[in-house]
Design a protein around this motif. Structure first.
Motif, mmCIF file in Angstrom:
data_model
loop_
_atom_site.group_PDB
_atom_site.id
_atom_site.type_symbol
_atom_site.label_atom_id
_atom_site.label_comp_id
_atom_site.label_asym_id
_atom_site.label_seq_id
_atom_site.Cartn_x
_atom_site.Cartn_y
_atom_site.Cartn_z
ATOM 1 N N GLU A 44 0.828 -1.216 0.000
ATOM 2 C CA GLU A 44 0.000 0.000 0.000
ATOM 3 C C GLU A 44 0.859 1.262 0.000
ATOM 4 O OE1 GLU A 44 -1.170 -2.308 3.059
ATOM 5 O OE2 GLU A 44 -1.425 -3.312 1.130
ATOM 6 N N ALA A 45 2.130 1.127 0.449
ATOM 7 C CA ALA A 45 3.019 2.300 0.463
ATOM 8 C C ALA A 45 3.146 2.883 -0.937
ATOM 9 C CB ALA A 45 4.384 1.913 1.013
ATOM 10 N N LEU A 46 3.172 2.034 -1.946
ATOM 11 C CA LEU A 46 3.297 2.504 -3.336
ATOM 12 C C LEU A 46 1.980 2.286 -4.092
ATOM 13 C CD1 LEU A 46 6.881 1.193 -4.282
ATOM 14 C CD2 LEU A 46 6.241 3.395 -3.327
ATOM 15 N N TYR A 48 -1.538 2.857 -6.044
ATOM 16 C CA TYR A 48 -1.865 3.782 -7.138
ATOM 17 C C TYR A 48 -2.410 5.108 -6.601
ATOM 18 C CZ TYR A 48 -4.270 5.865 -11.071
ATOM 19 O OH TYR A 48 -4.689 6.750 -12.020
ATOM 20 N N ARG A 50 -2.001 6.594 -3.644
ATOM 21 C CA ARG A 50 -0.971 7.410 -2.991
ATOM 22 C C ARG A 50 -0.033 8.041 -4.022
ATOM 23 N NH1 ARG A 50 2.708 5.493 1.623
ATOM 24 N NH2 ARG A 50 2.358 7.487 2.614
ATOM 25 N N MET A 51 0.476 7.185 -4.933
ATOM 26 C CA MET A 51 1.485 7.645 -5.893
ATOM 27 C C MET A 51 0.919 8.687 -6.848
ATOM 28 S SD MET A 51 4.477 6.312 -5.446
ATOM 29 C CE MET A 51 4.334 6.351 -3.683
ATOM 30 N N SER A 52 -0.256 8.412 -7.435
ATOM 31 C CA SER A 52 -0.819 9.379 -8.382
ATOM 32 C C SER A 52 -1.260 10.632 -7.638
ATOM 33 C CB SER A 52 -1.965 8.757 -9.173
ATOM 34 O OG SER A 52 -2.983 8.350 -8.302
ATOM 35 N N PHE A 55 2.373 12.396 -6.824
ATOM 36 C CA PHE A 55 3.294 12.725 -7.925
ATOM 37 C C PHE A 55 2.605 13.257 -9.179
ATOM 38 C CE2 PHE A 55 6.081 9.664 -5.578
ATOM 39 C CZ PHE A 55 7.032 10.604 -5.226
ATOM 40 N N LEU A 56 1.278 13.101 -9.280
ATOM 41 C CA LEU A 56 0.588 13.626 -10.466
ATOM 42 C C LEU A 56 -0.421 14.724 -10.130
ATOM 43 C CD1 LEU A 56 -0.079 10.403 -12.616
ATOM 44 C CD2 LEU A 56 1.810 12.012 -12.793
ATOM 45 N N LEU B 48 1.899 5.216 -14.406
ATOM 46 C CA LEU B 48 1.050 5.815 -13.373
ATOM 47 C C LEU B 48 -0.044 6.666 -14.021
ATOM 48 C CD1 LEU B 48 0.898 5.994 -10.250
ATOM 49 C CD2 LEU B 48 2.277 8.074 -10.388
ATOM 50 N N ALA B 52 -4.511 2.584 -12.734
ATOM 51 C CA ALA B 52 -4.141 1.657 -11.651
ATOM 52 C C ALA B 52 -3.581 0.346 -12.177
ATOM 53 C CB ALA B 52 -5.352 1.396 -10.769
ATOM 54 N N TRP B 55 -0.059 0.783 -13.550
ATOM 55 C CA TRP B 55 0.848 1.028 -12.425
ATOM 56 C C TRP B 55 1.199 -0.280 -11.720
ATOM 57 C CZ3 TRP B 55 4.471 3.852 -10.547
ATOM 58 C CH2 TRP B 55 4.800 3.811 -9.191
ATOM 59 N N LEU B 59 4.788 -2.130 -11.069
ATOM 60 C CA LEU B 59 5.257 -2.595 -9.765
ATOM 61 C C LEU B 59 5.651 -4.073 -9.808
ATOM 62 C CD1 LEU B 59 2.931 -0.923 -7.098
ATOM 63 C CD2 LEU B 59 5.324 -0.409 -7.610
ATOM 64 N N ALA B 124 7.800 8.584 4.748
ATOM 65 C CA ALA B 124 6.618 8.739 3.898
ATOM 66 C C ALA B 124 6.142 7.368 3.412
ATOM 67 C CB ALA B 124 6.932 9.636 2.713
ATOM 68 N N ALA B 125 7.106 6.479 3.105
ATOM 69 C CA ALA B 125 6.735 5.141 2.638
ATOM 70 C C ALA B 125 6.178 4.288 3.771
ATOM 71 C CB ALA B 125 7.953 4.456 2.016
ATOM 72 N N ALA B 126 6.703 4.504 4.988
ATOM 73 C CA ALA B 126 6.286 3.668 6.121
ATOM 74 C C ALA B 126 4.932 4.102 6.687
ATOM 75 C CB ALA B 126 7.352 3.718 7.214
ATOM 76 N N MET B 127 4.591 5.388 6.515
ATOM 77 C CA MET B 127 3.326 5.892 7.067
ATOM 78 C C MET B 127 2.168 5.585 6.133
ATOM 79 S SD MET B 127 3.954 9.545 8.871
ATOM 80 C CE MET B 127 4.486 10.326 7.380
ATOM 81 N N VAL B 128 1.751 4.358 6.113
ATOM 82 C CA VAL B 128 0.632 4.009 5.232
ATOM 83 C C VAL B 128 -0.661 4.152 6.022
ATOM 84 C CG1 VAL B 128 -0.335 2.279 3.695
ATOM 85 C CG2 VAL B 128 2.113 2.414 4.038
#
Lengths: 116, 128
Positions: A44-46, A48, A50-52, A55-56, B48, B52, B55, B59, B124-128
């Protein structure tokens, strides 16, 4: 001394900026993607969303992404081009235009992909 | 306009004869990995934008065993680039800055920058 203006100082500046962005940002970025691929940090860290979202669709995230990525392209191509001389290859102006022109196209494509 | 500088003939493997030059070439080689990784990131942005599904296919490409190997090598090369870059930073600064700030301080500031930025990205990556 020739009074002709040269593009080399500009290329050198982009190269310096890119060396810095690679050194400062790439290790953590690569590590996060690696850890996510290995399942160490949750997928879930990456995600869709969150990322979009960042970053978009978030101006801070968009500008940060461009500031990190675009100079990095220039640093890499500058070192690859100049590194070819170290390997005994001496590509001419045509190859130089191809290298830096390709990087310019990639940079513009990145700006469009992120901002538009 | 065309200048033809003299090129001293030398072996293509000249850098293998001395560790200093060998390390220099390893450092220069790191940019090939970073260039490929930067293109990979650009491809990621395009995916991206696609949505979805695209993307998640990017991944899963990152999780490909060969891609993981490439990523690990790139990470190592990038860290080597960073360490050598931080070592040389004080030496390439303009003289007036160099007179004001001692070289070891500049070097430590670079490491502090790397640490700070890495903490922010990892948090930032760890705070989900």
């Amino acid at each position: 001394m020739s009074q002709k203006r040269h593009i080399e100082p500009l290329l050198w500046s982009l190269f310096g900026a890119g060396g810095t962005t690679i050194a400062l940002f790439f290790p953590a970025m690569i590590l996060v993607i690696l850890l996510s691929s290995l399942g160490v940090i949750p997928a879930e860290a990456l995600s869709y969303e969150r990322m979009s979202g960042f970053f978009l669709n978030n101006l801070i995230g968009q500008l940060a992404l461009l500031a990190v990525l675009v100079p990095s392209y220039w640093a890499c191509i500058h070192r690859i081009y100049h590194g070819s001389h170290d390997l005994g290859m001496h590509p001419g102006v045509g190859v130089k235009i191809l290298c830096y022109g390709g990087t310019l196209v990639l940079s513009i494509a990145t700006v469009i992909a992120v901002l538009v | 306009m065309s200048r033809r500088p003299y090129v001293r003939p030398m072996k293509r493997t000249w850098f293998m004869d001395h560790p200093f030059y060998r390390n220099y070439m390893v450092r220069e080689a790191s940019c090939v990995f970073d260039a490929l990784y930067a293109v990979n990131l650009f491809w990621g942005i395009l995916q991206l934008r696609e949505g979805a599904e695209a993307w998640s296919s990017w991944l899963s490409f990152q999780a490909n065993p060969l891609m993981i190997l490439f990523t690990v090598v790139t990470l190592g090369m990038t860290l080597y680039h960073a360490v050598t870059y931080f070592d040389m930073t004080p030496r390439v600064l303009p003289q007036f800055i160099r007179k004001k700030v001692a070289d070891p301080i500049v070097n430590k500031l670079m490491y502090a920058g790397l640490a700070g930025i890495s903490v922010v990205i990892l948090a930032a990556a760890a705070m989900v």
